[in-house]
Design a protein around this motif. Structure first.
Motif, mmCIF file in Angstrom:
data_model
loop_
_atom_site.group_PDB
_atom_site.id
_atom_site.type_symbol
_atom_site.label_atom_id
_atom_site.label_comp_id
_atom_site.label_asym_id
_atom_site.label_seq_id
_atom_site.Cartn_x
_atom_site.Cartn_y
_atom_site.Cartn_z
ATOM 1 N N SER A 1 0.788 -1.323 0.108
ATOM 2 C CA SER A 1 -0.032 0.062 -0.084
ATOM 3 C C SER A 1 0.954 1.216 0.046
ATOM 4 O O SER A 1 0.513 2.199 -0.605
ATOM 5 C CB SER A 1 -1.042 -0.065 1.193
ATOM 6 N N ARG A 2 1.884 1.202 0.693
ATOM 7 C CA ARG A 2 2.773 2.282 1.039
ATOM 8 C C ARG A 2 3.818 2.419 -0.117
ATOM 9 O O ARG A 2 4.796 3.601 -0.261
ATOM 10 C CB ARG A 2 3.478 2.498 2.088
ATOM 11 N N CYS A 3 3.986 1.694 -1.024
ATOM 12 C CA CYS A 3 5.268 1.584 -2.123
ATOM 13 C C CYS A 3 4.918 2.641 -2.777
ATOM 14 O O CYS A 3 3.878 3.290 -3.480
ATOM 15 C CB CYS A 3 5.145 0.254 -2.962
ATOM 16 N N PRO A 4 5.931 3.655 -3.149
ATOM 17 C CA PRO A 4 5.885 4.837 -3.889
ATOM 18 C C PRO A 4 5.105 4.577 -5.323
ATOM 19 O O PRO A 4 4.539 5.555 -5.665
ATOM 20 C CB PRO A 4 7.271 5.357 -3.919
ATOM 21 N N LEU A 5 5.657 3.682 -5.987
ATOM 22 C CA LEU A 5 5.001 3.336 -7.263
ATOM 23 C C LEU A 5 4.582 2.095 -7.365
ATOM 24 O O LEU A 5 5.519 1.279 -7.041
ATOM 25 C CB LEU A 5 6.284 3.945 -8.435
ATOM 26 N N LEU A 6 3.707 1.632 -7.874
ATOM 27 C CA LEU A 6 2.939 0.226 -7.850
ATOM 28 C C LEU A 6 2.431 -0.157 -9.292
ATOM 29 O O LEU A 6 1.439 0.705 -9.752
ATOM 30 C CB LEU A 6 1.843 -0.076 -6.900
ATOM 31 N N ILE A 7 2.933 -1.055 -9.835
ATOM 32 C CA ILE A 7 2.260 -1.623 -10.991
ATOM 33 C C ILE A 7 1.527 -2.668 -10.484
ATOM 34 O O ILE A 7 1.897 -3.762 -9.857
ATOM 35 C CB ILE A 7 3.222 -2.110 -12.031
ATOM 36 N N ILE A 8 -0.006 -2.837 -11.053
ATOM 37 C CA ILE A 8 -0.825 -3.805 -10.802
ATOM 38 C C ILE A 8 -1.342 -4.405 -12.283
ATOM 39 O O ILE A 8 -2.065 -3.679 -12.678
ATOM 40 C CB ILE A 8 -2.091 -3.396 -9.965
ATOM 41 N N ASP A 9 -0.848 -5.711 -12.683
ATOM 42 C CA ASP A 9 -1.177 -5.899 -13.884
ATOM 43 C C ASP A 9 -2.178 -7.095 -13.830
ATOM 44 O O ASP A 9 -2.419 -7.768 -12.880
ATOM 45 C CB ASP A 9 0.242 -6.863 -14.422
ATOM 46 N N ASP A 10 -2.919 -6.784 -14.907
ATOM 47 C CA ASP A 10 -4.211 -7.904 -15.095
ATOM 48 C C ASP A 10 -5.043 -7.913 -13.782
ATOM 49 O O ASP A 10 -5.650 -8.860 -13.378
ATOM 50 C CB ASP A 10 -3.572 -9.334 -15.319
ATOM 51 N N LEU A 11 -5.716 -6.881 -13.484
ATOM 52 C CA LEU A 11 -6.644 -6.505 -12.432
ATOM 53 C C LEU A 11 -7.869 -7.069 -13.038
ATOM 54 O O LEU A 11 -8.380 -6.765 -14.148
ATOM 55 C CB LEU A 11 -6.868 -5.160 -12.132
ATOM 56 N N GLY A 12 -8.556 -8.013 -12.291
ATOM 57 C CA GLY A 12 -9.808 -8.707 -12.978
ATOM 58 C C GLY A 12 -9.610 -9.926 -13.387
ATOM 59 O O GLY A 12 -10.431 -10.535 -13.984
ATOM 60 N N ALA A 13 -8.367 -10.527 -13.447
ATOM 61 C CA ALA A 13 -7.969 -11.787 -13.980
ATOM 62 C C ALA A 13 -8.297 -12.833 -12.874
ATOM 63 O O ALA A 13 -8.772 -14.007 -13.170
ATOM 64 C CB ALA A 13 -6.553 -11.744 -14.545
ATOM 65 N N ALA A 14 -7.974 -12.543 -11.574
ATOM 66 C CA ALA A 14 -8.583 -13.566 -10.582
ATOM 67 C C ALA A 14 -9.927 -13.652 -10.345
ATOM 68 O O ALA A 14 -10.865 -12.565 -10.880
ATOM 69 C CB ALA A 14 -7.779 -12.947 -9.123
ATOM 70 N N LYS A 15 -10.265 -14.771 -9.851
ATOM 71 C CA LYS A 15 -11.580 -14.994 -9.358
ATOM 72 C C LYS A 15 -12.184 -14.008 -8.630
ATOM 73 O O LYS A 15 -11.772 -13.868 -7.730
ATOM 74 C CB LYS A 15 -11.792 -16.630 -9.156
ATOM 75 N N ALA A 16 -13.399 -13.563 -8.899
ATOM 76 C CA ALA A 16 -14.015 -12.610 -8.168
ATOM 77 C C ALA A 16 -14.583 -13.147 -6.931
ATOM 78 O O ALA A 16 -15.195 -14.179 -6.576
ATOM 79 C CB ALA A 16 -15.142 -11.783 -8.630
ATOM 80 N N SER A 17 -14.562 -12.492 -5.640
ATOM 81 C CA SER A 17 -15.183 -12.889 -4.274
ATOM 82 C C SER A 17 -15.163 -11.807 -3.344
ATOM 83 O O SER A 17 -14.673 -10.673 -3.628
ATOM 84 C CB SER A 17 -14.182 -14.059 -3.614
ATOM 85 N N GLU A 18 -15.907 -11.798 -2.290
ATOM 86 C CA GLU A 18 -15.954 -11.032 -1.441
ATOM 87 C C GLU A 18 -14.646 -10.343 -0.759
ATOM 88 O O GLU A 18 -14.140 -9.265 -0.485
ATOM 89 C CB GLU A 18 -16.886 -11.222 -0.301
ATOM 90 N N TRP A 19 -13.962 -11.465 -0.665
ATOM 91 C CA TRP A 19 -12.536 -11.206 0.014
ATOM 92 C C TRP A 19 -11.599 -10.600 -0.903
ATOM 93 O O TRP A 19 -10.848 -9.450 -0.562
ATOM 94 C CB TRP A 19 -11.870 -12.737 0.475
ATOM 95 N N VAL A 20 -11.734 -10.804 -2.140
ATOM 96 C CA VAL A 20 -10.847 -10.124 -3.236
ATOM 97 C C VAL A 20 -11.246 -8.830 -3.400
ATOM 98 O O VAL A 20 -10.489 -7.806 -3.441
ATOM 99 C CB VAL A 20 -11.057 -10.751 -4.771
ATOM 100 N N GLU A 21 -12.428 -8.423 -3.187
ATOM 101 C CA GLU A 21 -13.421 -7.291 -3.442
ATOM 102 C C GLU A 21 -12.787 -6.199 -2.101
ATOM 103 O O GLU A 21 -12.255 -4.995 -2.163
ATOM 104 C CB GLU A 21 -14.607 -7.034 -3.475
ATOM 105 N N GLU A 22 -12.648 -6.794 -1.099
ATOM 106 C CA GLU A 22 -12.392 -5.993 0.149
ATOM 107 C C GLU A 22 -10.820 -5.770 0.233
ATOM 108 O O GLU A 22 -10.559 -4.624 0.597
ATOM 109 C CB GLU A 22 -12.554 -7.113 1.601
ATOM 110 N N VAL A 23 -10.082 -6.636 -0.322
ATOM 111 C CA VAL A 23 -8.484 -6.486 -0.432
ATOM 112 C C VAL A 23 -8.305 -5.446 -1.383
ATOM 113 O O VAL A 23 -7.295 -4.555 -1.030
ATOM 114 C CB VAL A 23 -7.702 -7.625 -0.317
ATOM 115 N N THR A 24 -8.843 -5.486 -2.305
ATOM 116 C CA THR A 24 -8.500 -4.533 -3.485
ATOM 117 C C THR A 24 -9.119 -3.214 -3.104
ATOM 118 O O THR A 24 -8.347 -2.142 -3.168
ATOM 119 C CB THR A 24 -9.375 -4.914 -4.717
#
Length: 235
Positions: free
Chosen positions: A154-177
């Motif tokens: 969360s606090r990394c100055p610059l972050l690349i998140i690749d392929d957002l939406g490729a993982a299976k959706a769930s309440e846990w995934v939504e909460e962590v995201t």
């Protein structure tokens, strides 16, 4: 029992230099040769150091999309030096959401954008992960501190998140995201996000809270449906 202590000696003290000279002489080493070799060390290249930490496929990535180049300029302009004479570092800045089909060049542009920042003379502490790997790292399991890992990402100055939406959706995934995106939103930390989903489909996958944050913190870039992995230049 008394503990023996020794006064610290600096490298430049006469005694230390005399001992070094005797050691070199005993080994038939010319001190002048040692000094010359030290002076011939290759200069540090920030771009080479950055590329060494990238996946081999993207070490030569070049950003050429106008909106990606504009993002890099904006982030570089907001970089600040931690102290007088120090190199400017990425601290805060805008984020970018790149959407398009598989193979459209989104990941290439993301890594190219980081290289562009370094080429502009800015220091970058960064991290890259796929969304699937991110969730795997953050999933609670014995022997790991998931909260600590989430805080670090969360606090990394610059972050690349690749392929957002490729993982299976769930309440846990939504909460962590949401927790990750919300923290980066609040601290205005630049984030490069790629997704194979159409922007209009993100809400169904991520939920209202995440998409609301993304809408406010990112510039959206939609890539043409051209698979660069299959594209070959005409002969």
């Amino acid at each position: 029992m008394r503990t023996r202590t020794r006064d610290p000696q600096t490298l430049g003290s006469a005694g230390t230099l005399d001992r070094m000279a005797r050691i070199l002489a005993a080994r038939n080493i010319d001190p002048a040769t040692v000094a010359a070799l030290a002076d011939e060390r290759e200069p540090f290249c920030p771009l080479d150091a950055l590329s060494a930490g990238m996946p081999p496929r993207y070490r030569g990535a070049v950003a050429d999309h106008p909106k990606v180049l504009a993002w890099a300029r904006d982030v570089a302009q907001q970089a600040v030096a931690p102290n007088l004479g120090a190199r400017r570092q990425v601290t805060t800045g805008p984020s970018l959401l790149m959407a398009g089909v598989v193979g459209a060049g989104k990941t290439h542009q993301a890594y190219g954008a980081v290289r562009r920042l370094v080429q502009s003379g800015v220091g970058v502490r960064w991290r890259a992960t796929t969304a699937a790997d991110l969730y795997a790292d953050l999933r609670p399991r014995p022997g790991t501190d998931s909260e600590r890992e989430l805080a670090a990402v969360s606090r990394c100055p610059l972050l690349i998140i690749d392929d957002l939406g490729a993982a299976k959706a769930s309440e846990w995934v939504e909460e962590v995201t949401y927790r990750l995106i919300n923290r980066r939103y609040n601290h205005m930390l630049p984030t490069l996000i790629t997704t194979n989903l159409a922007i209009k489909d993100l809400r169904a996958y991520l939920g209202d809270r995440v998409t609301s944050r993304l809408a406010q913190m990112t510039t959206r870039v939609e890539f043409e449906p051209v698979d660069r992995r299959r594209h070959r230049p005409a002969a």
